[in-house]
Write an enzyme that holds these catalytic residues in place. Sequence first.
Site, PDB file in Angstrom:
ATOM      1  CE  LYS A 125      -3.293   1.726   3.420  1.00 30.06           C
ATOM      2  NZ  LYS A 125      -4.364   1.294   4.308  1.00 30.06           N
TER       3      LYS A 125
HETATM    4  O1  I22 Z   1      -6.433   3.037   3.375  1.00 28.15           O
HETATM    5  C1  I22 Z   1      -7.444   2.488   3.017  1.00 28.15           C
HETATM    6  C2  I22 Z   1      -7.533   1.739   1.770  1.00 28.15           C
HETATM    7  O2  I22 Z   1      -6.378   1.835   1.062  1.00 28.15           O
HETATM    8  C3  I22 Z   1      -8.714   2.561   3.779  1.00 28.15           C
HETATM    9  O3  I22 Z   1      -9.428   1.375   3.648  1.00 28.15           O
HETATM   10  C4  I22 Z   1      -8.546   2.863   5.192  1.00 28.15           C
HETATM   11  O4  I22 Z   1      -7.962   1.757   5.800  1.00 28.15           O
HETATM   12  C5  I22 Z   1      -9.890   3.197   5.819  1.00 28.15           C
HETATM   13  O5  I22 Z   1     -10.965   2.816   5.002  1.00 28.15           O
HETATM   14  C6  I22 Z   1     -10.064   4.638   5.963  1.00 28.15           C
HETATM   15  O6  I22 Z   1      -8.934   5.185   6.546  1.00 28.15           O
HETATM   16  C7  I22 Z   1     -11.253   4.969   6.813  1.00 28.15           C
HETATM   17  O7  I22 Z   1     -11.596   6.279   6.526  1.00 28.15           O
HETATM   18  P1  I22 Z   1     -12.471   7.150   7.496  1.00 28.15           P
HETATM   19  O8  I22 Z   1     -13.731   6.401   7.749  1.00 28.15           O
HETATM   20  O9  I22 Z   1     -11.641   7.327   8.722  1.00 28.15           O
HETATM   21  O10 I22 Z   1     -12.683   8.434   6.779  1.00 28.15           O
END
Ligand code: I22
Length: 354
Positions: A125
């Site tokens: 990632k």
């Molecule tokens: O980084 C990724 C995917 O690459 C996301 O899936 C991540 O792990 C989480 O979905 C997000 O950080 C969650 O976002 P939020 O609900 O905090 O706005």
Amino acid sequence: MICTRRNGRVLGTTTSADQSPISFLLFPLASGIFQKAISSSNAYNDQFRELVQSGNSIEDAYWELVVKDIQDACKLFEQIYDETDGGDGYVSVEVSPKLADDTEGTIEAAKWLHKVVDRPNVYIKIPATAPCIPSIQQVISHGISVNVTLIFSLARYEAVIDAYLDGLEASGLNDLSRVTSVASFFVSRVDTLIDKLLEKIGTPEALDLRGKAAVAQAALAYKLYQKKFSGPRWEALVKKGAKKQRLLWASTSVKNPAYPDTLYVAPLIGPDTVSTMPDQALQAFVDHGAVSRTIDSNVSEAEGIYSALEKLGIDWSYVGSQLEIEGVDAFKKSFDSLLDTLQEKANSLKLVSL
Ligand SMILES: O=C(CO)[C@@H](O)[C@H](O)[C@H](O)[C@H](O)COP(=O)(O)O
């Protein structure tokens, strides 16, 4: 729609209107998730104790723990990966967020992680920051599959697709079928920021556009995806087995309780998309969501919303950069706090840290 859980946590789901069977795709291991696991259980104590006692720094011990977990998760998903011919069943692990502005450092870290994890179904990632766009291209060209994260704007998304296509072309591989990628487009955070800007503007027209920007932009991202993954350039790569870089919806839980709880899931369903849903969003969708192809069902409305916001003075490029700054910062904070948690663990286990 099928979802997979581990320790009660939903790992991810895919939804698609015209693919059946629909299978689970991705286990994203982010530092926040790992921190929760490490601080709320003793499962890592023995391995961690051994690592620190044999001279590893806290950060090196972290990477050792992560690599082992990722390898185990890859094994767990291997069958799905094999059964779908490398289409699903991936596990995602992020390079250190401290490298978000370091092109070369990110390339080295990605190559290292890919080498030590040594599993075909691992995604490395990498954030879609400007300095990491060339890293993504390089890493792909080395045959490494990538989850590109923290995408907030259409302009940056196009650069991400180009990095993938350039990387595939530069790889020199005759069989491209094992080099894959997802583009993680963040959704709810776009509304959170734009709603604030609209409230500042305060006119009835502006207030009426609250809660509409994120889904509109996502629909336009899908339109871009369809355009870029068609035509002669793409067809030449398909002849070598290339797979499309799938759009992954991240940040899908609703932040404003006034909005419908499936707002960032239900309108974003389409072929080759992935929705990463936390429990809250998944439970809401399972309870009252319906799977049907929605992502490209009203593109002209999405275009209308996008340009109406522009006319009101919403600067999409500012929105993209601001959210990226906040996103990278949050990843860094989460990483630092994870290392603090490990340090506390070392203290509580009475280990001498280096
Ligand atoms: O980084 C990724 C995917 O690459 C996301 O899936 C991540 O792990 C989480 O979905 C997000 O950080 C969650 O976002 P939020 O609900 O905090 O706005």
